[in-house]
Write a protein that holds these residues in place. Sequence first.
Motif, PDB file in Angstrom:
ATOM      1  N   ALA A 138       7.938  -7.579 -14.933  1.00 29.50           N
ATOM      2  CA  ALA A 138       7.638  -6.124 -14.642  1.00 29.50           C
ATOM      3  C   ALA A 138       6.433  -5.183 -14.450  1.00 29.50           C
ATOM      4  CB  ALA A 138       8.251  -5.564 -15.453  1.00 29.50           C
ATOM      5  N   GLU A 139       5.491  -5.924 -14.867  1.00 32.85           N
ATOM      6  CA  GLU A 139       3.899  -5.909 -14.263  1.00 32.85           C
ATOM      7  C   GLU A 139       3.815  -6.200 -13.199  1.00 32.85           C
ATOM      8  OE1 GLU A 139      -0.639  -5.520 -15.787  1.00 32.85           O
ATOM      9  OE2 GLU A 139       1.668  -6.271 -17.449  1.00 32.85           O
ATOM     10  N   ALA A 140       4.281  -7.390 -12.811  1.00 33.93           N
ATOM     11  CA  ALA A 140       3.762  -7.333 -11.522  1.00 33.93           C
ATOM     12  C   ALA A 140       4.686  -6.710 -10.423  1.00 33.93           C
ATOM     13  CB  ALA A 140       3.810  -8.926 -11.199  1.00 33.93           C
ATOM     14  N   GLU A 141       5.835  -6.509 -10.749  1.00 29.84           N
ATOM     15  CA  GLU A 141       6.218  -5.394  -9.785  1.00 29.84           C
ATOM     16  C   GLU A 141       5.928  -4.173  -9.333  1.00 29.84           C
ATOM     17  OE1 GLU A 141      10.397  -3.974  -9.956  1.00 29.84           O
ATOM     18  OE2 GLU A 141      10.791  -4.917  -9.127  1.00 29.84           O
ATOM     19  N   ALA A 142       5.424  -3.784 -10.586  1.00 36.17           N
ATOM     20  CA  ALA A 142       4.538  -2.667 -10.556  1.00 36.17           C
ATOM     21  C   ALA A 142       3.600  -1.898 -10.212  1.00 36.17           C
ATOM     22  CB  ALA A 142       4.518  -2.189 -12.244  1.00 36.17           C
ATOM     23  N   LEU A 143       2.520  -3.353  -9.909  1.00 35.18           N
ATOM     24  CA  LEU A 143       1.353  -3.526  -9.312  1.00 35.18           C
ATOM     25  C   LEU A 143       2.138  -3.408  -7.254  1.00 35.18           C
ATOM     26  CD1 LEU A 143      -0.964  -5.334 -11.518  1.00 35.18           C
ATOM     27  CD2 LEU A 143      -1.367  -2.906 -11.020  1.00 35.18           C
ATOM     28  N   GLY A 144       2.910  -3.871  -7.289  1.00 37.34           N
ATOM     29  CA  GLY A 144       3.797  -4.006  -5.832  1.00 37.34           C
ATOM     30  C   GLY A 144       3.982  -3.098  -5.326  1.00 37.34           C
ATOM     31  N   VAL A 145       4.570  -1.983  -5.874  1.00 34.58           N
ATOM     32  CA  VAL A 145       5.398  -1.135  -5.376  1.00 34.58           C
ATOM     33  C   VAL A 145       4.389   0.076  -4.380  1.00 34.58           C
ATOM     34  CG1 VAL A 145       6.357   1.171  -6.202  1.00 34.58           C
ATOM     35  CG2 VAL A 145       6.961  -0.456  -7.621  1.00 34.58           C
TER      36      VAL A 145
END
Length: 171
Positions: free
Chosen positions: A108-115
């Motif tokens: 989830a953290e990796a996804e939030a950084l990519g948004v």
Amino acid sequence: MGGASSKVGRAAATASRKYPISGRSRTPPSQLGPQDNTQQKASEVKDAAIDLDGRDPAFAASLRTIGPIDHPTPTHSNASTFAATTEDIRRNPALTLLSARSRLAEQAEAEALGVGKKGFPGRTFVDAVTLRRALKLRDEGGVADAEIEKRLGLKRGVVGRLGRKGLVGRA
């Protein structure tokens, strides 16, 4: 006759308490608190008192009953350096849960950084508001899954994993 408690109450009522006459304590403030009555200080040299303790048979017997001091063995606590192996994690449901939670948090953290970055495929972790909007568009609005994913910035296939139409409803 009468109960014993009434006799105690009568005796307590007749006894008079003595209160201090003045509000001041008789002990000067400098003498309040713990007192250090020892005049001996630690030294490197064995003196007569230490020598007497060493010769005292009662003291020696009490030391023998205590026995030698063992070094404590390490325990498995949160503060220990215990590292779980993959075999331990597979056998223990609590460790499996914690491992999965940690893995999902990292994703989830990796996804939030990519948004918002170029080439971002879309979100897979959604909040309750976005989930409700997607279900409303699909179930009540009749909007296609691909269109919902495009509008809400979701990864392809996320709406399809929510289950068939009408499966999820308001509580």
